[in-house]
Design an enzyme around this catalytic site. Sequence first.
Site, mmCIF file in Angstrom:
data_model
loop_
_atom_site.group_PDB
_atom_site.id
_atom_site.type_symbol
_atom_site.label_atom_id
_atom_site.label_comp_id
_atom_site.label_asym_id
_atom_site.label_seq_id
_atom_site.Cartn_x
_atom_site.Cartn_y
_atom_site.Cartn_z
ATOM 1 N N HIS A 242 0.859 -1.187 0.000
ATOM 2 C CA HIS A 242 0.000 0.000 0.000
ATOM 3 C C HIS A 242 0.901 1.245 0.000
ATOM 4 O O HIS A 242 2.032 1.187 0.503
ATOM 5 C CB HIS A 242 -0.883 -0.058 1.269
ATOM 6 N N GLN B 212 7.665 3.168 9.247
ATOM 7 C CA GLN B 212 6.509 3.546 8.404
ATOM 8 C C GLN B 212 6.136 5.004 8.699
ATOM 9 O O GLN B 212 5.747 5.748 7.797
ATOM 10 C CB GLN B 212 5.316 2.638 8.697
ATOM 11 N N ARG C 248 1.248 3.651 1.889
ATOM 12 C CA ARG C 248 1.799 4.043 3.192
ATOM 13 C C ARG C 248 3.100 3.300 3.511
ATOM 14 O O ARG C 248 3.812 3.675 4.431
ATOM 15 C CB ARG C 248 0.796 3.736 4.319
ATOM 16 N N LYS C 249 3.373 2.237 2.782
ATOM 17 C CA LYS C 249 4.539 1.405 3.135
ATOM 18 C C LYS C 249 5.811 1.937 2.456
ATOM 19 O O LYS C 249 5.748 2.796 1.585
ATOM 20 C CB LYS C 249 4.285 -0.049 2.745
ATOM 21 N N SER C 250 6.973 1.353 2.827
ATOM 22 C CA SER C 250 8.251 1.865 2.293
ATOM 23 C C SER C 250 8.265 1.846 0.776
ATOM 24 O O SER C 250 8.707 2.790 0.137
ATOM 25 C CB SER C 250 9.417 1.013 2.797
#
Length: 372
Positions: free
Chosen positions: A177, A289, A179-181
Amino acid sequence: MIPITKPCVGEEEARAAAEAVLSGWLSQGQRVQAFEHAVAGYVGAKHAVATSNCTTALHLALLAAGVGAGDEVICPSFSFIATANAVVHAGATPVFVDIDRRTYNIDPGLIEAAITPRTKAIIPVDQIGLAADIPAVAAIARKHGLRVVEDAAPSLGATAGEGRVGAMSDFTCFSFHPRKSITSGEGGMITTNDDRAAEYLRCVRSHGASSSDLARHTSGTTDIEEYRELGYNYRMTDIQGAVGTVQMGRLEGILEARGTLARRYDALFAGDPRLETPFVPEGYRHTYQSYCVRLNGQDRAAIMASLAAKGIASRRGVMAIHLEPWYRERWPDVSLPETEAATANTLLLPLYAGMTEAEQDEVADALRAALA
Ligand SMILES: Cc1ncc(COP(=O)(O)O)c(C=O)c1O
């Protein structure tokens, strides 16, 4: 506006996505396979099985772990709701265990008391990008004949001592997603060293078919596939696979940048008694995150409003799943003091590769002013 996060994507990802579209093969094809090989190689696992997102990855991993109706699965409540939802979707009951105050991850010392004859699996969550104490969880699981399904949604690239997230548990589930790295828009991946389980996962992610479209296409066989398992459509598209593969090439650089920013936040807030900075156990690599601070006796809502008024995004730390209405109505008696304190008092600050020092100073100044 300083956002909570910003995906690190550009021309290369756009070109890879366009090439996937123009190739004429848009789903569960060679680009997804390339992404799987990149993740398996990176974490050091024998298999990586792509899925549509991490929630579907968790669902399938639980099924592969043998979890079904009537079973119990131990997990933290201090997590995104998908952790527990996947357990419920598998037909089982989540049994919430409290967290360690400093790491915000499941407290291994509390797990054994929650084990019953119905317990089938444990889901340690690598919260906000810090690996849970997987060796301790795995030792308990071995002792009681349980499987470990690690929710590593935010922690690709994290390590726990010598262990790399993705290679330590029976199954490890990642999210891509934004939001992830690294991101593929949406996307998930399960890593495992279990050959039979990997075969099962590949089958059930695609309706339970005994062979994939890609295998039939590349082998030129005229064999007709069978459906021996009750499957799902949890496939990844090749557009996602193409973007994810490019992103894998950026991962180490992104994690380095995040680590540098986190250490700079640490220095900016050092010694301030009004907040606590993230704790990272010796030898662990955190993927950050976000940058999570704990507010000591402060009004979080007022602080978030004050940051927002200056154009700075923030979020509550992490939810307590057992306090969300759907869960509270069904399991009203759950009490988890550390989880409840953490969900009330933690705050996530912006952190992303490409964030400038000036932006970071703006966040730190605004937070300090709001605390004062
Ligand atoms: C801990 C955790 N588990 C599961 C998920 C679900 O991931 P996805 O959005 O890819 O389904 C998330 C997403 O934020 C998460 O943080």
